[in-house]
Design an enzyme around this catalytic site. Structure first.
Site, short mmCIF file in Angstrom:
data_model
loop_
_atom_site.label_atom_id
_atom_site.label_comp_id
_atom_site.label_asym_id
_atom_site.label_seq_id
_atom_site.Cartn_x
_atom_site.Cartn_y
_atom_site.Cartn_z
N ASP A 63 -38.99 33.53 53.62
CA ASP A 63 -39.97 34.61 53.76
C ASP A 63 -39.30 35.97 53.58
OD1 ASP A 63 -38.63 34.82 56.17
OD2 ASP A 63 -40.42 34.78 57.43
N SER A 64 -37.99 35.96 53.30
CA SER A 64 -37.32 37.20 52.87
C SER A 64 -37.99 37.75 51.61
CB SER A 64 -35.83 36.94 52.60
OG SER A 64 -35.66 35.80 51.78
N LYS B 216 -38.84 25.20 57.22
CA LYS B 216 -37.95 25.84 58.21
C LYS B 216 -38.83 26.66 59.15
CE LYS B 216 -35.21 29.60 57.12
NZ LYS B 216 -35.70 30.67 58.03
N GLU C 229 -28.04 32.56 62.05
CA GLU C 229 -28.05 33.89 61.40
C GLU C 229 -27.44 34.95 62.30
OE1 GLU C 229 -31.71 35.07 59.50
OE2 GLU C 229 -30.91 37.06 59.05
O1 KIV Z 1 -36.12 34.08 54.65
C1 KIV Z 1 -34.92 33.89 54.40
O2 KIV Z 1 -34.40 34.21 53.34
C2 KIV Z 1 -34.11 33.27 55.45
C3 KIV Z 1 -32.63 33.27 55.25
C4 KIV Z 1 -32.11 34.58 55.60
C5 KIV Z 1 -31.98 32.17 56.00
O3 KIV Z 1 -34.63 32.83 56.43
#
Ligand code: KIV
Length: 266
Positions: free
Chosen positions: A52-53, A119, A183
């Site tokens: 979700d980044s 996740k 993280e």
């Molecule tokens: O959303 C994402 O990219 C993440 C990573 C930083 C692990 O959760």
């Protein structure tokens, strides 16, 4: 519950990742589109995360708090078309796992869109075990939690936070997660968690001792010169490459040197 052969192959792809602990380091990268997924597939990394980044690097928000299920499913589907045999983890966005039944419904939508696993951020062992009971492989995520943090900082420097994170990691493993993202935590805490659980840990800003590493692909490629936290290693300067290429195109069009003879149809 009847498990289809499609979901069986997804589960075994994910089981292969679990088996890498103690054997080799796991390579995970974020991915948001078809062409990048094709590149990852030809390189042969271990795991793709449709993170979700994307709310920040793709949509331009300052956090991941506005990302929706609809947006995540759109990107998972695009990535799944280019990923070949690489397992895909779909990142459940904020508010998509507020209780077990909502989580299951949304996780199943991720799987239908092409993900192999999901996740979820934070300490939700009951939800994780419920999803796993329903044949959804789950990746945990502890430490800094971007969906709920107020500012970027290293988590787990105080003894009480270290104890809490270690206990959370053990419970999330117990709940049936197949891997866990750590993280922004001190390296020694990353080591302790990694050595205390049997599922692989995948670190981002969590030091050298995790079982694997993940980076946001835009950070690895150097897309944003203004964003360079300590844990990121840049492997390219795509900002510069794209800047130069777009400037050259602009100049060519303005100067009427593009298109040239070789670019036109007779
Ligand atoms: O959303 C994402 O990219 C993440 C990573 C930083 C692990 O959760």
């Amino acid at each position: 519950m009847i498990i289809s052969s499609n979901s069986r192959s997804k589960i075994s792809r994910v089981d292969n990742i679990r088996r890498l602990k103690h054997k080799e380091k796991i390579v995970m990268l974020t991915c948001y589109d078809f062409q990048m997924a094709k590149i990852f597939s030809s390189v042969g990394i271990d795991l793709i995360l449709v993170g979700d980044s994307l709310g920040m690097v793709f949509q331009g928000d300052s956090a991941t708090k506005n990302v929706t299920m609809k947006q995540m499913l759109y990107h998972v589907h695009a990535v799944s078309k280019g990923a070949g045999n690489l397992p895909i983890v779909g990142d459940m966005p904020i508010h998509s796992y507020e209780n077990k039944d909502i989580a299951l419904e949304n996780a199943q939508r991720f799987i239908e869109a092409g993900a192999d696993a999901i996740k979820l951020e934070g300490y939700f062992p009951d939800t994780i075990s419920y999803l796993v009971e329903h044949s959804i492989p789950v990746q945990g995520h502890i430490g800094l939690l971007p969906q709920t943090y107020s500012s970027f900082k290293v988590v787990g420097r105080k003894a009480e936070d270290q104890e809490r994170l270690l206990a959370e990691a053990k419970d999330i493993e117990q709940a049936g997660a197949f891997t866990m993202v750590l993280e922004s935590i001190p390296e020694m805490l990353g080591k302790e968690i990694t050595e205390s659980i049997e599922i692989p840990t995948i670190g981002i800003g969590a030091g050298r001792f995790c079982d694997g590493q993940v980076l946001v692909i835009n950070d690895l490629l150097g897309m944003d010169p203004a964003f360079h936290p300590k844990f990121v290693k840049r492997y390219a300067n795509l900002f510069e490459t794209i800047y130069q290429s777009v400037s050259a195109f602009k100049q060519d069009v303005k100067n009427k040197t593009y298109p040239d003879k070789e670019h036109v149809y007779e």
